[in-house]
Design a protein around this motif. Sequence first.
Motif, short mmCIF file in Angstrom:
data_model
loop_
_atom_site.label_atom_id
_atom_site.label_comp_id
_atom_site.label_asym_id
_atom_site.label_seq_id
_atom_site.Cartn_x
_atom_site.Cartn_y
_atom_site.Cartn_z
N VAL A 29 0.83 -1.20 0.00
CA VAL A 29 0.00 0.00 0.00
C VAL A 29 0.86 1.26 0.00
CG1 VAL A 29 -1.86 1.21 1.19
CG2 VAL A 29 -1.81 -1.27 1.20
N VAL A 30 1.97 1.22 0.72
CA VAL A 30 2.84 2.40 0.79
C VAL A 30 3.38 2.73 -0.61
CG1 VAL A 30 4.96 3.35 1.79
CG2 VAL A 30 3.46 1.94 3.19
N ALA A 31 3.80 1.72 -1.34
CA ALA A 31 4.32 1.95 -2.69
C ALA A 31 3.21 2.45 -3.63
CB ALA A 31 4.93 0.67 -3.25
N THR A 32 2.02 1.92 -3.47
CA THR A 32 0.90 2.35 -4.32
C THR A 32 0.57 3.81 -4.09
OG1 THR A 32 0.00 0.11 -4.26
CG2 THR A 32 -1.49 1.87 -4.93
N VAL A 33 0.46 4.22 -2.83
CA VAL A 33 0.13 5.61 -2.51
C VAL A 33 1.28 6.54 -2.91
CG1 VAL A 33 -0.43 7.21 -0.64
CG2 VAL A 33 -1.48 4.95 -0.69
N THR A 34 2.51 6.09 -2.70
CA THR A 34 3.66 6.90 -3.10
C THR A 34 3.69 7.09 -4.61
OG1 THR A 34 4.92 6.11 -1.20
CG2 THR A 34 6.17 7.08 -3.00
N GLY A 35 3.43 6.03 -5.35
CA GLY A 35 3.39 6.13 -6.81
C GLY A 35 2.30 7.09 -7.29
N GLY A 36 1.13 7.01 -6.68
CA GLY A 36 0.05 7.93 -7.05
C GLY A 36 0.39 9.37 -6.73
N THR A 37 1.05 9.60 -5.60
CA THR A 37 1.45 10.95 -5.22
C THR A 37 2.46 11.51 -6.21
OG1 THR A 37 1.08 10.40 -2.90
CG2 THR A 37 2.45 12.32 -3.35
N ILE A 38 3.39 10.69 -6.62
CA ILE A 38 4.39 11.12 -7.60
C ILE A 38 3.71 11.48 -8.92
CG2 ILE A 38 6.34 10.32 -9.01
CD1 ILE A 38 7.26 8.77 -6.48
N ILE A 39 2.76 10.66 -9.34
CA ILE A 39 2.05 10.94 -10.60
C ILE A 39 1.32 12.27 -10.52
CG2 ILE A 39 0.12 10.19 -12.05
CD1 ILE A 39 1.07 7.30 -11.50
N TRP A 40 0.61 12.53 -9.41
CA TRP A 40 -0.09 13.81 -9.26
C TRP A 40 0.89 14.98 -9.32
CZ3 TRP A 40 -4.86 14.71 -10.18
CH2 TRP A 40 -5.86 13.79 -9.89
N PHE A 41 2.05 14.85 -8.65
CA PHE A 41 3.00 15.95 -8.63
C PHE A 41 3.63 16.17 -10.00
CE2 PHE A 41 7.07 18.03 -7.56
CZ PHE A 41 6.55 19.16 -6.96
N VAL A 42 3.92 15.09 -10.71
CA VAL A 42 4.46 15.22 -12.07
C VAL A 42 3.44 15.89 -12.99
CG1 VAL A 42 5.16 13.90 -14.12
CG2 VAL A 42 6.13 13.35 -11.88
N LEU A 43 2.18 15.52 -12.87
CA LEU A 43 1.14 16.18 -13.66
C LEU A 43 1.06 17.67 -13.35
CD1 LEU A 43 -1.70 13.51 -13.54
CD2 LEU A 43 -0.39 14.23 -15.55
#
Length: 90
Positions: A21-35
């Motif tokens: 779950v930590v990796a999933t949420v971290t990945g989603g956060t990175i995607i939002w910030f890159v966008l």
Amino acid sequence: MRLKKWTSGDRQAPEPLEGNVVATVTGGTIIWFVLFLVQLPFYRWYADRDYDWWIWTCLAGAGLGLIGIWYVRAREKAIRRTKDQGTPDQ
């Protein structure tokens, strides 16, 4: 009737899937910030068309993702602590 097997309660619900779950949420956060970063140079274009909320939505997603990372890390730590203490699950 076949549908009755699915709705009558004759079958047990499957166990919930537990992933990283930590990796999933971290990945989603990175995607939002890159966008957010990708759209930022085009702020004027978005603002002229009243779409500047897209940029701020991405930043809000990244911010909420940071809160989510903190939350899921604390959750994982609590689960690990409970298992280490040998407390039975409820």
